[in-house]
Design a protein around this motif. Structure first.
Motif, mmCIF file in Angstrom:
data_model
loop_
_atom_site.group_PDB
_atom_site.id
_atom_site.type_symbol
_atom_site.label_atom_id
_atom_site.label_comp_id
_atom_site.label_asym_id
_atom_site.label_seq_id
_atom_site.Cartn_x
_atom_site.Cartn_y
_atom_site.Cartn_z
ATOM 1 N N LYS A 101 2.654 -5.229 -8.832
ATOM 2 C CA LYS A 101 3.584 -5.169 -7.712
ATOM 3 C C LYS A 101 3.028 -4.273 -6.605
ATOM 4 O O LYS A 101 2.431 -3.234 -6.884
ATOM 5 C CB LYS A 101 4.941 -4.643 -8.178
ATOM 6 N N PRO A 102 3.222 -4.645 -5.356
ATOM 7 C CA PRO A 102 2.720 -3.806 -4.254
ATOM 8 C C PRO A 102 3.486 -2.494 -4.161
ATOM 9 O O PRO A 102 4.703 -2.458 -4.337
ATOM 10 C CB PRO A 102 2.948 -4.678 -3.013
ATOM 11 N N GLN A 103 2.756 -1.422 -3.884
ATOM 12 C CA GLN A 103 3.342 -0.085 -3.776
ATOM 13 C C GLN A 103 2.950 0.554 -2.450
ATOM 14 O O GLN A 103 1.996 0.145 -1.795
ATOM 15 C CB GLN A 103 2.891 0.796 -4.943
ATOM 16 N N VAL A 104 3.700 1.603 -2.077
ATOM 17 C CA VAL A 104 3.523 2.272 -0.792
ATOM 18 C C VAL A 104 3.152 3.723 -1.046
ATOM 19 O O VAL A 104 3.728 4.386 -1.915
ATOM 20 C CB VAL A 104 4.815 2.190 0.048
ATOM 21 N N SER A 105 2.198 4.225 -0.277
ATOM 22 C CA SER A 105 1.781 5.625 -0.413
ATOM 23 C C SER A 105 2.889 6.548 0.080
ATOM 24 O O SER A 105 3.705 6.160 0.907
ATOM 25 C CB SER A 105 0.493 5.869 0.373
ATOM 26 N N PRO A 106 2.943 7.800 -0.393
ATOM 27 C CA PRO A 106 4.026 8.723 -0.012
ATOM 28 C C PRO A 106 4.104 8.981 1.480
ATOM 29 O O PRO A 106 5.177 9.113 2.041
ATOM 30 C CB PRO A 106 3.682 9.998 -0.782
ATOM 31 N N HIS A 107 2.962 9.065 2.153
ATOM 32 C CA HIS A 107 2.974 9.395 3.570
ATOM 33 C C HIS A 107 3.655 8.306 4.396
ATOM 34 O O HIS A 107 4.223 8.585 5.438
ATOM 35 C CB HIS A 107 1.550 9.604 4.074
ATOM 36 N N ASP A 137 1.683 -0.602 4.226
ATOM 37 C CA ASP A 137 1.181 0.765 4.090
ATOM 38 C C ASP A 137 0.233 1.068 5.241
ATOM 39 O O ASP A 137 -0.132 0.183 6.022
ATOM 40 C CB ASP A 137 0.463 0.943 2.750
ATOM 41 N N LEU A 138 -0.167 2.350 5.334
ATOM 42 C CA LEU A 138 -1.156 2.807 6.303
ATOM 43 C C LEU A 138 -2.459 3.083 5.566
ATOM 44 O O LEU A 138 -2.482 3.836 4.590
ATOM 45 C CB LEU A 138 -0.663 4.067 7.023
ATOM 46 N N SER A 139 -3.533 2.491 6.031
ATOM 47 C CA SER A 139 -4.796 2.539 5.295
ATOM 48 C C SER A 139 -5.331 3.963 5.135
ATOM 49 O O SER A 139 -5.798 4.339 4.061
ATOM 50 C CB SER A 139 -5.835 1.667 6.002
ATOM 51 N N HIS A 140 -5.271 4.786 6.198
ATOM 52 C CA HIS A 140 -5.836 6.133 6.110
ATOM 53 C C HIS A 140 -5.022 7.033 5.184
ATOM 54 O O HIS A 140 -5.526 8.049 4.714
ATOM 55 C CB HIS A 140 -5.944 6.753 7.507
ATOM 56 N N HIS A 141 -3.774 6.688 4.908
ATOM 57 C CA HIS A 141 -2.991 7.425 3.924
ATOM 58 C C HIS A 141 -3.169 6.837 2.532
ATOM 59 O O HIS A 141 -3.242 7.566 1.539
ATOM 60 C CB HIS A 141 -1.511 7.398 4.309
ATOM 61 N N ARG A 142 -3.243 5.526 2.452
ATOM 62 C CA ARG A 142 -3.311 4.873 1.144
ATOM 63 C C ARG A 142 -4.604 5.213 0.417
ATOM 64 O O ARG A 142 -4.605 5.419 -0.805
ATOM 65 C CB ARG A 142 -3.197 3.355 1.325
ATOM 66 N N PHE A 143 -5.718 5.280 1.135
ATOM 67 C CA PHE A 143 -6.998 5.541 0.492
ATOM 68 C C PHE A 143 -7.091 6.964 -0.050
ATOM 69 O O PHE A 143 -8.048 7.288 -0.764
ATOM 70 C CB PHE A 143 -8.140 5.279 1.475
ATOM 71 N N GLU A 144 -6.132 7.815 0.284
ATOM 72 C CA GLU A 144 -6.101 9.172 -0.267
ATOM 73 C C GLU A 144 -5.530 9.201 -1.684
ATOM 74 O O GLU A 144 -5.617 10.232 -2.350
ATOM 75 C CB GLU A 144 -5.272 10.088 0.634
ATOM 76 N N HIS A 145 -4.952 8.092 -2.150
ATOM 77 C CA HIS A 145 -4.315 8.033 -3.473
ATOM 78 C C HIS A 145 -5.070 7.017 -4.330
ATOM 79 O O HIS A 145 -4.891 5.802 -4.198
ATOM 80 C CB HIS A 145 -2.844 7.649 -3.344
ATOM 81 N N ALA A 146 -5.934 7.540 -5.199
ATOM 82 C CA ALA A 146 -6.752 6.665 -6.042
ATOM 83 C C ALA A 146 -5.929 5.913 -7.074
ATOM 84 O O ALA A 146 -6.380 4.897 -7.609
ATOM 85 C CB ALA A 146 -7.840 7.491 -6.736
ATOM 86 N N SER A 147 -4.733 6.392 -7.371
ATOM 87 C CA SER A 147 -3.903 5.731 -8.386
ATOM 88 C C SER A 147 -3.291 4.426 -7.881
ATOM 89 O O SER A 147 -2.826 3.612 -8.687
ATOM 90 C CB SER A 147 -2.784 6.669 -8.844
ATOM 91 N N LEU A 148 -3.287 4.211 -6.590
ATOM 92 C CA LEU A 148 -2.716 2.976 -6.050
ATOM 93 C C LEU A 148 -3.682 1.818 -6.280
ATOM 94 O O LEU A 148 -4.880 1.930 -6.005
ATOM 95 C CB LEU A 148 -2.436 3.122 -4.558
ATOM 96 N N PRO A 149 -3.193 0.686 -6.793
ATOM 97 C CA PRO A 149 -4.084 -0.462 -7.020
ATOM 98 C C PRO A 149 -4.579 -1.034 -5.702
ATOM 99 O O PRO A 149 -3.892 -0.975 -4.676
ATOM 100 C CB PRO A 149 -3.186 -1.459 -7.766
#
Length: 281
Positions: A101-107, A137-149
Motif C-alpha cells: 500500500k502507498p504510504q506518505v512520509s511524515p514531513h 508525497d514529496l521526493s526530497h522528504h520521502r528519500f530521507e526515510h529508508a523504511s518507505l517502499p
C-alpha cells in the motif's frame, strides 16, 4: 514393315501419349494444388486481418484505466497519484489495488509518523479523459526515510457499459525520480500567487496613504522654503500657547470667567526688580 511391327510402333506411341497426358495432368494438378494452397493462405491472412481489425475496434471502443504517478506541474518535487481513463468509452466501478500500500512520509502530512495514503476503494465512474488524482508525497522528504517502499505493483479493475471486465497492471517506482532534475515552468498558478502578493502590497500602500488624512501622521512634503515653514510653525506654536494661557486664566481667575491680562516677559522682569529694590530700601 510388317503389320505386327506397325502395331508395336502404334502401341509405343500410344503409351508415350498416355505418359505425356499423365504428366500434363500431374503438372496441372500440382499447379492447381499450389493455387489452392496460396488461396488458403490468402484466406487465412484475410481472416487474421479481420480478427485483428475486430480486436482493434474493441480496444478502441473500450475503457482503458491506468494507475500512474506524475510530477505536479507547479512543484516538481511533489509526486501525485493519478488514475485516468485513456479509453474512448466510460469506465465503471473502478477498483484500485496496490502491493504494498502507498504510504506518505511524515514531513508531507505534518506528523512524526509514516501514514497510509488515502485513496477511494472504488471510483464509480470515469468518463473518457477523466482522471482522479491526489498528492502522494514529496521526493526530497520521502528519500530521507529508508523504511518507505520504493516499488509498488498497481492494478486497476473496471468494467464497460456492458459489464465486461478489464484489468490494467502498472508499476509505480520512486527510484525512477532519484537524481532527476526539472525545469521550473511558470503557470497560471504562479500568476495568481504574484497577483495576490501585489494586492497585499497595494493594500499596505493604501493604508500608508490613508495616514496622510490624520495631522502629524504619515510623511508630509511641503513646497515652501524652510524659513517660511519655520515661521508658520512658530505662529502655530504661539497660537497654541495663547490658547493654553487663556484656558489657564479661566481656570485660575476670580470666578468672573475673565482671563487675567497676560504679562509680557520683557516688562515683567524690570517690574520685579523695582519692587525688590523698594523692599530693600
Amino acid at each position: 514393315m510388317k503389320a505386327d511391327e506397325w502395331a508395336a510402333i502404334a502401341a509405343v506411341a500410344s503409351c508415350a501419349s498416355a505418359v505425356v497426358a499423365l504428366s500434363a495432368v500431374l503438372v496441372a494438378g500440382w499447379f492447381a494444388r499450389q493455387q489452392v494452397i496460396a488461396a488458403g493462405k490468402q484466406v487465412d491472412a484475410a481472416l487474421k486481418q479481420v480478427e485483428e481489425s475486430r480486436k482493434l475496434r474493441e480496444e478502441q471502443s473500450q475503457p482503458n484505466v491506468v494507475i500512474f504517478v506524475e510530477k505536479n506541474p507547479a512543484v516538481s518535487k511533489a509526486l501525485e497519484l493519478v488514475v485516468k481513463n485513456f479509453g474512448t468509452t466510460p469506465a465503471y466501478n473502478v477498483e484500485l489495488t496496490f502491493d504494498p500500500k502507498p504510504q506518505v512520509s511524515p514531513h508531507a502530512v505534518g506528523d512524526t509518523e509514516i501514514e497510509d495514503l488515502w485513496y477511494p476503494d472504488e471510483i464509480p465512474f470515469l468518463a473518457p479523459g477523466q482522471e482522479w488524482r491526489t498528492l502522494w508525497d514529496l521526493s526530497h522528504h520521502r528519500f530521507e526515510h529508508a523504511s518507505l517502499p520504493s516499488r509498488h505493483e498497481a492494478k486497476a479493475t473496471y468494467a464497460d457499459s456492458s459489464e465486461k471486465g478489464y484489468t490494467t497492471n502498472s508499476v509505480l517506482d520512486w527510484e525512477s525520480l532519484r537524481g532527476t532534475e526539472s525545469i521550473i515552468i511558470k503557470t497560471v498558478h504562479d500568476i495568481a500567487k504574484l497577483t495576490e502578493k501585489q494586492n497585499e502590497m497595494h493594500k499596505e500602500i493604501s493604508q500608508h496613504l490613508a495616514a496622510f488624512r490624520v495631522p502629524n501622521a504619515g510623511v508630509w512634503t511641503y513646497t515652501s522654503d524652510g524659513k517660511e515653514e519655520a515661521l508658520r510653525r512658530s505662529a502655530e506654536a504661539g497660537e497654541s500657547r495663547d490658547r493654553l494661557r487663556r484656558l489657564s486664566g479661566r481656570l485660575t481667575g476670580d470666578g468672573t470667567g475673565q482671563a487675567p491680562t497676560p504679562i509680557d516677559d520683557q516688562t515683567a522682569a524690570p517690574h520685579s526688580t523695582e519692587s525688590q529694590s523698594t523692599e530693600q530700601a
